[in-house]
Design a protein around this motif. Sequence first.
Motif, PDB file in Angstrom:
ATOM      1  N   GLN A  23       0.828  -1.207   0.000  1.00  0.00           N
ATOM      2  CA  GLN A  23       0.000   0.000   0.000  1.00  0.00           C
ATOM      3  C   GLN A  23       0.860   1.255   0.000  1.00  0.00           C
ATOM      4  O   GLN A  23       0.577   2.203  -0.735  1.00  0.00           O
ATOM      5  CB  GLN A  23      -0.942   0.002   1.217  1.00  0.00           C
ATOM      6  CG  GLN A  23      -1.826   1.229   1.287  1.00  0.00           C
ATOM      7  CD  GLN A  23      -2.739   1.374   0.077  1.00  0.00           C
ATOM      8  OE1 GLN A  23      -3.230   0.392  -0.458  1.00  0.00           O
ATOM      9  NE2 GLN A  23      -2.948   2.587  -0.375  1.00  0.00           N
ATOM     10  N   ARG A  25       3.955   1.518  -1.064  1.00  0.00           N
ATOM     11  CA  ARG A  25       4.623   1.598  -2.367  1.00  0.00           C
ATOM     12  C   ARG A  25       3.691   2.180  -3.415  1.00  0.00           C
ATOM     13  O   ARG A  25       4.087   2.997  -4.227  1.00  0.00           O
ATOM     14  CB  ARG A  25       5.115   0.222  -2.804  1.00  0.00           C
ATOM     15  CG  ARG A  25       6.481  -0.090  -2.238  1.00  0.00           C
ATOM     16  CD  ARG A  25       7.011  -1.372  -2.778  1.00  0.00           C
ATOM     17  NE  ARG A  25       7.138  -2.223  -1.597  1.00  0.00           N
ATOM     18  CZ  ARG A  25       6.985  -3.507  -1.567  1.00  0.00           C
ATOM     19  NH1 ARG A  25       6.714  -4.163  -2.647  1.00  0.00           N
ATOM     20  NH2 ARG A  25       7.113  -4.172  -0.456  1.00  0.00           N
ATOM     21  N   ARG A  26       2.431   1.758  -3.376  1.00  0.00           N
ATOM     22  CA  ARG A  26       1.440   2.274  -4.324  1.00  0.00           C
ATOM     23  C   ARG A  26       1.262   3.776  -4.104  1.00  0.00           C
ATOM     24  O   ARG A  26       1.187   4.544  -5.054  1.00  0.00           O
ATOM     25  CB  ARG A  26       0.118   1.530  -4.151  1.00  0.00           C
ATOM     26  CG  ARG A  26      -0.872   1.789  -5.263  1.00  0.00           C
ATOM     27  CD  ARG A  26      -2.104   0.895  -5.182  1.00  0.00           C
ATOM     28  NE  ARG A  26      -1.777  -0.506  -5.014  1.00  0.00           N
ATOM     29  CZ  ARG A  26      -2.114  -1.251  -3.947  1.00  0.00           C
ATOM     30  NH1 ARG A  26      -2.814  -0.738  -2.971  1.00  0.00           N
ATOM     31  NH2 ARG A  26      -1.776  -2.519  -3.864  1.00  0.00           N
ATOM     32  N   SER A  27       1.213   4.201  -2.852  1.00  0.00           N
ATOM     33  CA  SER A  27       1.076   5.627  -2.547  1.00  0.00           C
ATOM     34  C   SER A  27       2.266   6.411  -3.065  1.00  0.00           C
ATOM     35  O   SER A  27       2.115   7.512  -3.593  1.00  0.00           O
ATOM     36  CB  SER A  27       0.933   5.839  -1.039  1.00  0.00           C
ATOM     37  OG  SER A  27      -0.247   5.247  -0.573  1.00  0.00           O
ATOM     38  N   ASP A  28       3.482   5.855  -2.905  1.00  0.00           N
ATOM     39  CA  ASP A  28       4.682   6.513  -3.412  1.00  0.00           C
ATOM     40  C   ASP A  28       4.633   6.624  -4.935  1.00  0.00           C
ATOM     41  O   ASP A  28       4.991   7.651  -5.508  1.00  0.00           O
ATOM     42  CB  ASP A  28       5.949   5.766  -2.988  1.00  0.00           C
ATOM     43  CG  ASP A  28       6.323   5.999  -1.530  1.00  0.00           C
ATOM     44  OD1 ASP A  28       5.842   6.992  -0.934  1.00  0.00           O
ATOM     45  OD2 ASP A  28       7.104   5.198  -0.998  1.00  0.00           O
ATOM     46  N   GLN A  29       4.172   5.576  -5.593  1.00  0.00           N
ATOM     47  CA  GLN A  29       4.060   5.610  -7.056  1.00  0.00           C
ATOM     48  C   GLN A  29       3.057   6.670  -7.500  1.00  0.00           C
ATOM     49  O   GLN A  29       3.300   7.413  -8.453  1.00  0.00           O
ATOM     50  CB  GLN A  29       3.642   4.237  -7.591  1.00  0.00           C
ATOM     51  CG  GLN A  29       4.716   3.193  -7.459  1.00  0.00           C
ATOM     52  CD  GLN A  29       4.206   1.811  -7.837  1.00  0.00           C
ATOM     53  OE1 GLN A  29       3.014   1.589  -8.034  1.00  0.00           O
ATOM     54  NE2 GLN A  29       5.126   0.869  -7.934  1.00  0.00           N
ATOM     55  N   GLU A  30       1.934   6.745  -6.804  1.00  0.00           N
ATOM     56  CA  GLU A  30       0.925   7.751  -7.143  1.00  0.00           C
ATOM     57  C   GLU A  30       1.469   9.159  -6.916  1.00  0.00           C
ATOM     58  O   GLU A  30       1.231  10.066  -7.717  1.00  0.00           O
ATOM     59  CB  GLU A  30      -0.335   7.520  -6.315  1.00  0.00           C
ATOM     60  CG  GLU A  30      -1.089   6.270  -6.711  1.00  0.00           C
ATOM     61  CD  GLU A  30      -2.187   5.876  -5.729  1.00  0.00           C
ATOM     62  OE1 GLU A  30      -2.429   6.630  -4.760  1.00  0.00           O
ATOM     63  OE2 GLU A  30      -2.785   4.815  -5.931  1.00  0.00           O
ATOM     64  N   ALA A  31       2.211   9.348  -5.826  1.00  0.00           N
ATOM     65  CA  ALA A  31       2.795  10.661  -5.535  1.00  0.00           C
ATOM     66  C   ALA A  31       3.823  11.037  -6.597  1.00  0.00           C
ATOM     67  O   ALA A  31       3.885  12.197  -7.024  1.00  0.00           O
ATOM     68  CB  ALA A  31       3.433  10.664  -4.148  1.00  0.00           C
ATOM     69  N   ARG A  33       3.859  10.019  -9.724  1.00  0.00           N
ATOM     70  CA  ARG A  33       3.098  10.332 -10.949  1.00  0.00           C
ATOM     71  C   ARG A  33       2.517  11.740 -10.874  1.00  0.00           C
ATOM     72  O   ARG A  33       2.638  12.523 -11.813  1.00  0.00           O
ATOM     73  CB  ARG A  33       2.003   9.299 -11.144  1.00  0.00           C
ATOM     74  CG  ARG A  33       1.181   9.505 -12.393  1.00  0.00           C
ATOM     75  CD  ARG A  33       0.130   8.399 -12.545  1.00  0.00           C
ATOM     76  NE  ARG A  33      -0.697   8.629 -13.690  1.00  0.00           N
ATOM     77  CZ  ARG A  33      -1.742   9.454 -13.710  1.00  0.00           C
ATOM     78  NH1 ARG A  33      -2.093  10.122 -12.642  1.00  0.00           N
ATOM     79  NH2 ARG A  33      -2.439   9.606 -14.809  1.00  0.00           N
ATOM     80  N   GLU A  34       1.894  12.065  -9.751  1.00  0.00           N
ATOM     81  CA  GLU A  34       1.305  13.403  -9.580  1.00  0.00           C
ATOM     82  C   GLU A  34       2.389  14.479  -9.647  1.00  0.00           C
ATOM     83  O   GLU A  34       2.183  15.533 -10.255  1.00  0.00           O
ATOM     84  CB  GLU A  34       0.564  13.500  -8.245  1.00  0.00           C
ATOM     85  CG  GLU A  34      -0.794  12.861  -8.256  1.00  0.00           C
ATOM     86  CD  GLU A  34      -1.724  13.492  -9.278  1.00  0.00           C
ATOM     87  OE1 GLU A  34      -1.831  14.739  -9.322  1.00  0.00           O
ATOM     88  OE2 GLU A  34      -2.344  12.740 -10.047  1.00  0.00           O
ATOM     89  N   SER A  69       8.071   9.269  -1.345  1.00  0.00           N
ATOM     90  CA  SER A  69       7.238  10.443  -1.620  1.00  0.00           C
ATOM     91  C   SER A  69       7.358  11.510  -0.543  1.00  0.00           C
ATOM     92  O   SER A  69       7.138  12.684  -0.804  1.00  0.00           O
ATOM     93  CB  SER A  69       5.778  10.040  -1.787  1.00  0.00           C
ATOM     94  OG  SER A  69       5.288   9.455  -0.595  1.00  0.00           O
TER      95      SER A  69
END
Length: 102
Positions: A23, A25-31, A33-34, A69
Motif C-alpha cells: 500500500q 509503495r502504491r502511494s509513493d508511485q501515485e505521488a 506520478r502526480e 514520496s
Amino acid sequence: MFGLLCLGASLAAAAIPAHASPQSRRSDQEAAREGRIQGRLLSLREIEARVVPAMTRKGAQYIGFDFDSGTSIYTLKFLRNGSVIWVDVDGRSGRIMSRSGG
C-alpha cells in the motif's frame, strides 16, 4: 534482568527498518506520478539518464530503484563485485545527494 532483555530486544527490533508495504509503495508511485504531471518532479527516466551511465562505466549493474514520496528522493540501486551501491537522487533537481555501499 529478563525485563531488561525484553526491553533491549524491543528497541533493537524497532531500529530495524521494515520493508514498505504494498500500500505504501502504491502511494509513493501515485505521488511520483502526480509530481511529474504537476512539473514538480523529474521522471524516473530522466533520473536514470543522469546516473546510470556514470555508474555502469564504473562497472556497476543497475538493479532497480525506490521512491520516497515524503522526501521526493529516488534511490537507485546498483550491484558491483557482489556489493550493493545506493545512490540517492533529489527527484526535483536530479542532483545526486549521497552514495553509500560498495
